[in-house]
Design an enzyme around this catalytic site. Structure first.
Site, short mmCIF file in Angstrom:
data_model
loop_
_atom_site.label_atom_id
_atom_site.label_comp_id
_atom_site.label_asym_id
_atom_site.label_seq_id
_atom_site.Cartn_x
_atom_site.Cartn_y
_atom_site.Cartn_z
N LYS A 129 0.84 -1.18 0.00
CA LYS A 129 0.00 0.00 0.00
C LYS A 129 0.88 1.24 0.00
O LYS A 129 2.07 1.15 0.32
CB LYS A 129 -0.87 0.05 1.27
N HIS A 164 -10.02 -12.33 -1.37
CA HIS A 164 -10.29 -11.07 -0.67
C HIS A 164 -11.79 -10.82 -0.64
O HIS A 164 -12.50 -11.12 -1.60
CB HIS A 164 -9.57 -9.92 -1.38
#
Length: 374
Positions: free
Chosen positions: A128, A244
């Site tokens: 990220k 996910h």
């Protein structure tokens, strides 16, 4: 009911018997039952097995599913998904239906073998934030792998954006993790995202493998459960799959609608081939309660013929000082997905602290919490 698909629904603010009659017809023939031939009414239409004040148990002949795993979703949650106040809360599948699903190719034991961790909890993190260059993401991947993370995955929003194109990112991050493994002797895996249309998924998965990926991140709520199944079924791919939960929240978060948490994020992901299934941990920024998280972990581990168990991967709200509490809830067959918390301060030092915490987990840490959720 032996040999039949058995589904139990909770009904809110409606006549349970009327809803039961509607479900058994809508989920099968979607046709006035009284106009159907007798054999169809007796054999094809679902049967009401039990009714209480707020629940109904129905059963279906597996023949209504045929050989199509996706049709199981249609039978369980097709037109009934349009009803208000109906929630699927329990599911039992006969072996004839389970045989349609690949289940995890690696499962708990296989993933442990890949990363060289036979008994401790595993660590995962995400690259990220969105907008970071491929070069910088590779630097992060190297730091994570070198300092103790087992699984380094793309964030689910990383696709093929201009600042970190997919192929460049996969090459750089896979190489960074490989070199980190050479330095440390560890076996961390890099899992790039596979957010592409279903017809391109298998080809791109093989491309990721060629570029050095050690696994794949799949988002079934976006690319479809059938994409997950196709990847798990591919004998030439042979990469562990992490699922996910993005876009699946609406299946579970309304407690009077949708499916029970464990059935979607635990059982479905596992049946369709996820080796690791990600979900929001209790105490994070999402609304999942401890018993709902325990339910997901229980469905990852529930004994099923031929279907290997999957690893639950709670994420969100896992800070450095909560590791012991989280492990007390899930036991050692878990992947701790730690994101933002590891970035607060010295990234490498935080990673080492997390690794030390999971290595210190003893057999006494193993908990049965969640194993008996219903």
């Amino acid at each position: 009911m032996a040999g039949r698909i058995v589904a139990r629904y909770r009904v809110t603010d409606a006549d349970v018997r009327e809803v039961a009659e509607a479900i058994r017809v809508e989920q099968t023939i979607e046709f006035p039952a009284e106009l159907a031939p007798e054999w169809i009414r007796d054999s094809v239409v679902g049967r009401v097995e039990a009714v209480t004040d707020d629940e109904v148990e129905l059963s279906y002949d597996p023949a209504v599913v045929g050989a199509d795993p996706l049709q199981l979703l249609g039978v369980l949650w097709g037109n009934v998904s349009l009803f208000e106040g109906v929630r699927l809360v329990a599911l039992q599948l006969p072996e004839t239906v389970l045989e349609l699903f690949p289940g995890p190719r690696f499962g708990v034991a296989g993933v442990r073998a890949l990363v060289g961790a036979p008994d401790r909890p595993l660590l995962a993190t995400a690259l990220k934030p969105l907008g970071t260059s491929a070069t910088r993401l590779a630097d992060l991947a190297a730091t994570f792998a070198e300092n103790g993370f087992d699984l380094v995955k793309d964030d689910q929003g990383l696709t093929d954006q201009t600042w970190a194109p997919w192929a460049e990112r996969v090459v750089r991050c896979a190489d960074a993790v490989r070199r980190a493994n050479e330095r440390t002797g560890r076996r961390a895996l890099y899992l790039p995202s596979l957010n592409v249309p279903g017809h391109r998924a298998v080809e791109q998965a093989h491309r990721a493998k060629e570029l050095g990926a050690g696994g794949l991140l799949v988002v079934p709520g976006l690319v479809g459960f059938e994409t997950l199944r196709a990847l798990a079924n591919d004998p030439d791919l042979g990469l562990p799959l992490m699922a996910h939960p993005a876009a699946l929240g609406s299946w579970v978060v309304n407690r009077t609608q949708g499916w029970r948490h464990g059935l979607v994020l635990g059982l479905l992901n596992r049946l369709f081939g996820a080796d690791v299934t990600v979900f929001p941990n209790a105490g994070g920024r999402f609304s999942f309660a401890p018993d709902e998280c325990a339910d997901i972990a229980a469905e990852c581990a529930r004994a099923l013929p031929r279907i290997a168990p999957a690893l639950p991967a709670p994420g969100g709200g896992i800070t450095l000082d909560r590791v012991d509490d989280v492990l007390a809830s899930y036991g050692r067959d878990v992947v701790l997905l730690v994101g933002g918390a590891v970035h607060r301060g010295d990234l490498a030092a935080n990673a080492r602290r997390l690794r030390a915490a999971v290595e210190a987990a003893s057999p006494a840490t193993a908990s049965t919490a969640g194993r008996d959720a219903s």
